[in-house]
Write a protein that holds these residues in place. Structure first.
Motif, PDB file in Angstrom:
ATOM      1  N   LYS A 280       1.063  -0.764  -0.535  1.00  0.00           N
ATOM      2  CA  LYS A 280       0.108   0.220   0.106  1.00  0.00           C
ATOM      3  C   LYS A 280       1.137   1.486  -0.056  1.00  0.00           C
ATOM      4  O   LYS A 280       0.055   1.968  -1.204  1.00  0.00           O
ATOM      5  N   THR A 281       2.227   1.145   0.619  1.00  0.00           N
ATOM      6  CA  THR A 281       2.766   2.207   1.074  1.00  0.00           C
ATOM      7  C   THR A 281       4.200   2.669  -0.239  1.00  0.00           C
ATOM      8  O   THR A 281       3.735   3.887  -0.765  1.00  0.00           O
ATOM      9  N   THR A 282       4.378   1.889  -0.661  1.00  0.00           N
ATOM     10  CA  THR A 282       4.508   1.894  -2.260  1.00  0.00           C
ATOM     11  C   THR A 282       3.752   2.401  -2.772  1.00  0.00           C
ATOM     12  O   THR A 282       4.487   3.494  -4.021  1.00  0.00           O
ATOM     13  N   LEU A 283       2.810   1.722  -2.790  1.00  0.00           N
ATOM     14  CA  LEU A 283       2.116   2.506  -4.508  1.00  0.00           C
ATOM     15  C   LEU A 283       1.992   4.040  -4.365  1.00  0.00           C
ATOM     16  O   LEU A 283       2.015   4.787  -5.327  1.00  0.00           O
ATOM     17  N   ALA A 284       1.261   4.172  -3.053  1.00  0.00           N
ATOM     18  CA  ALA A 284       1.391   5.464  -2.546  1.00  0.00           C
ATOM     19  C   ALA A 284       2.381   6.312  -2.907  1.00  0.00           C
ATOM     20  O   ALA A 284       2.254   7.278  -3.353  1.00  0.00           O
ATOM     21  N   ARG A 285       3.394   5.418  -2.241  1.00  0.00           N
ATOM     22  CA  ARG A 285       4.973   6.887  -2.652  1.00  0.00           C
ATOM     23  C   ARG A 285       5.481   6.446  -4.127  1.00  0.00           C
ATOM     24  O   ARG A 285       5.721   7.609  -4.864  1.00  0.00           O
ATOM     25  N   CYS A 286       4.901   5.658  -5.047  1.00  0.00           N
ATOM     26  CA  CYS A 286       4.811   6.369  -6.173  1.00  0.00           C
ATOM     27  C   CYS A 286       4.259   7.210  -6.912  1.00  0.00           C
ATOM     28  O   CYS A 286       4.718   7.887  -7.665  1.00  0.00           O
ATOM     29  N   LEU A 287       3.297   7.579  -7.011  1.00  0.00           N
ATOM     30  CA  LEU A 287       2.009   8.260  -7.373  1.00  0.00           C
ATOM     31  C   LEU A 287       2.630   9.298  -6.696  1.00  0.00           C
ATOM     32  O   LEU A 287       2.530  10.275  -7.888  1.00  0.00           O
ATOM     33  N   ALA A 288       3.160  10.268  -5.756  1.00  0.00           N
ATOM     34  CA  ALA A 288       3.426  11.143  -5.080  1.00  0.00           C
ATOM     35  C   ALA A 288       5.051  10.932  -5.389  1.00  0.00           C
ATOM     36  O   ALA A 288       5.212  12.435  -5.052  1.00  0.00           O
ATOM     37  N   GLY A 289       5.429  10.304  -6.359  1.00  0.00           N
ATOM     38  CA  GLY A 289       6.993  10.718  -6.827  1.00  0.00           C
ATOM     39  C   GLY A 289       8.099  10.779  -5.915  1.00  0.00           C
ATOM     40  O   GLY A 289       9.477  11.025  -6.372  1.00  0.00           O
ATOM     41  N   ARG A 316       0.582  19.436  -6.906  1.00  0.00           N
ATOM     42  CA  ARG A 316      -0.713  18.570  -7.659  1.00  0.00           C
ATOM     43  C   ARG A 316      -1.417  17.108  -6.172  1.00  0.00           C
ATOM     44  O   ARG A 316      -2.295  16.988  -6.713  1.00  0.00           O
ATOM     45  N   ILE A 317      -0.015  16.737  -6.385  1.00  0.00           N
ATOM     46  CA  ILE A 317      -0.143  15.143  -5.481  1.00  0.00           C
ATOM     47  C   ILE A 317       0.436  15.548  -4.102  1.00  0.00           C
ATOM     48  O   ILE A 317       1.755  15.082  -4.076  1.00  0.00           O
ATOM     49  N   GLN A 318      -0.253  15.864  -3.184  1.00  0.00           N
ATOM     50  CA  GLN A 318       0.869  15.332  -1.603  1.00  0.00           C
ATOM     51  C   GLN A 318       0.554  14.250  -1.054  1.00  0.00           C
ATOM     52  O   GLN A 318      -0.724  13.836  -0.820  1.00  0.00           O
ATOM     53  N   TYR A 319       1.510  13.493  -0.140  1.00  0.00           N
ATOM     54  CA  TYR A 319       1.314  12.715  -0.036  1.00  0.00           C
ATOM     55  C   TYR A 319       1.460  13.227   1.487  1.00  0.00           C
ATOM     56  O   TYR A 319       2.500  13.692   2.655  1.00  0.00           O
ATOM     57  N   VAL A 320      -0.075  12.445   2.934  1.00  0.00           N
ATOM     58  CA  VAL A 320       0.962  12.907   4.638  1.00  0.00           C
ATOM     59  C   VAL A 320       0.880  11.681   5.018  1.00  0.00           C
ATOM     60  O   VAL A 320       0.841  10.223   4.876  1.00  0.00           O
TER      61      VAL A 320
END
Length: 469
Positions: A280-289, A316-320
């Motif tokens: 899950k986190t790896t997918l999210a980190r890829c999306l956020a660059g 435009r893509i922010q990660y918390v």
């Protein structure tokens, strides 16, 4: 035996803990519950002799009839595991060193913490683990030191329901006296012999049946807010893809994501669920660059995002992040760190950025006095809200929230979810929390790096009771 009598901790004239008392017999568990900033963590750290810089402690604390306790008698399981894991040492070398020091077994500790013991796992570094795996790794290190007392600060943060239940069983079976600091009221019901409800540093209610028969208004509100909400998804604003993923694969030392395809319409609220370590986190980190995929494309609003993102792409893509404390410099005021987003990503003048930051932070329940303090003096829940405010200052189109309610009490969690779902954002909610899943329009389940997309928001709630030892 733990004995705390009229504990008072003050910092710069402000009472962080104000007259708290409780006892725990050997082998018992006392739980401290309450909203973020209520004094739970400060009380727990006081048992280790750790206080915020410049703080003063009054009252009486005894562990095993002594103060300070013998070295190694009290262990601390932190809310943010990365803060105590050595980032440059391999997992196995640290565990074997602790085992030799205390004459204990690495294999037994890993088994009790529900972690693999194979050579591939032991050669990894902590940053190559999910947040849930990092939490269990810290527990394994604690088990190797064989303490008599354990202060467990949000031990189920970032855990999927199955792992949370397994970890709860492990905690219940430990031959230690435990002080449990938690917003997870199901965990508290299953483990605690005695519950103390804290609010603004004061104990407002205490007893063995506080969560089953609350007497005060505040305790009743906490219990009511923690009840699982029924999913009530609303349809996305448009069925056209806004964020698209095609053929995405990613790896650390080994493959983590396998040929992931995903389409997210504008305004969608997508919950991403799955066991710890599922990707899950790896997918999210890829999306956020933040993590470079091996293959595949990520498209936002019809444009393929480059490997090296521009400032506009980043805004435009922010990660918390799940571990909000690790994203703040400990000695700098929180406000200064939050407003920097508007300065760097939107080129706002500092005075305008400061005014907007204060307004956004106030909307998160953080007043100016609080956010002018160094981040090390704020609670985990307060920092989680500050991290959300910082991301919102970028005015993103897509907001990726990685377990952003894990450090929040049920009341604050509901308020923050209302705020997020009421904004014109495309949300990706990485979570194990059924209350968060209930706010989603769709649920994506990841298992071993592969996805299964379903149309209904449904996620198993945690068990309400935990078997005893």
């Amino acid at each position: 035996m733990i004995e705390v009598t009229d504990l008072r901790i003050t910092l710069q004239g402000r009472a962080l803990v104000d007259g708290v008392s409780f006892t725990a017999a050997p082998g018992q568990t006392v739980a401290l519950v309450g909203e973020s900033g209520s004094g739970k963590t400060t009380t727990g750290l006081a048992l280790l002799g750790e206080l915020p810089r410049g703080a003063r402690m009054d009252g009486d604390v005894r562990i095993g009839g002594r103060w300070p306790p013998p070295r190694g008698a009290v262990a601390y399981l932190p809310q943010h595991p990365s803060s105590v894991l050595n980032p440059v040492r391999r997992i196995g070398s640290v565990l074997h060193e602790l085992a030799r020091l205390h004459g204990t077994s690495v294999r037994t500790a890993l088994t009790d913490a529900r972690l693999p013991g194979d050579e591939e796992f032991l050669r990894r570094f902590p940053h190559q683990l999910s947040g849930g795996q990092q939490q269990r790794l810290v527990l394994a290190q604690i088990l190797l030191s064989a303490p008599s007392t354990l202060v467990a600060d949000e031990p189920t943060t970032g855990q999927d329901p199955r792992t949370r239940d397994e970890l709860a069983e492990t905690l219940a079976a430990l031959p230690v006296t435990t002080v449990l600091l938690s917003h997870d009221l199901d965990l508290v019901r299953g483990l605690a012999d005695h519950v103390v409800v804290l609010r603004e540093g004061k104990a407002v209610e205490a007893g063995p049946d506080v969560l089953t028969r609350p007497r005060g208004d505040y305790a009743r509100a906490l219990v009511e807010a923690a009840r699982p909400a029924r999913p009530s998804p609303s349809p996305p604003a448009s069925g056209l893809p806004f964020l698209e993923v095609r053929g995405l694969t990613a790896a650390h030392r080994r493959p983590v994501l396998h040929d992931v395809d995903l389409s997210v319409p504008r305004g969608d609220r997508l919950a991403v669920v799955g066991r710890s370590g599922s990707g899950k986190t790896t997918l999210a980190r890829c999306l956020a660059g933040l993590h470079l995929p091996r293959t595949g494309t990520i498209t936002l609003d019809g444009r393929v995002l480059p490997a090296r993102r521009t400032r506009r792409d980043l805004s435009r893509i922010q990660y918390v992040f799940q571990d909000s404390r690790a994203t703040f410099a400990p000695a700098r005021p929180v406000l200064d760190q939050v407003l920097r987003t508007a300065v760097r990503l939107r080129a706002l003048p500092p005075p305008a950025a400061r005014a907007e930051a204060l307004e956004t932070l106030a909307g998160m329940g953080l007043d100016e006095r609080t956010v002018r303090r160094p981040s090390r003096t704020l609670s985990g829940g307060e920092l989680q809200r500050a991290a959300l405010a910082r991301a919102l200052l970028a005015r993103p189109d897509v907001l990726i929230c990685d377990e952003v309610t894990s450090a929040l009490d049920p009341l604050t969690r509901a308020e923050i979810l209302d705020l997020l779902t009421g904004r014109p954002l495309t949300l990706l909610l990485i979570t194990h929390d059924p209350a968060v899943v209930a706010r989603a329009t769709r649920v994506l389940t990841l298992s071993d790096g592969r996805l299964d997309l379903s149309g209904a928001a449904s996620h198993r709630a945690p068990a309400t009771r935990v078997p005893g030892p």
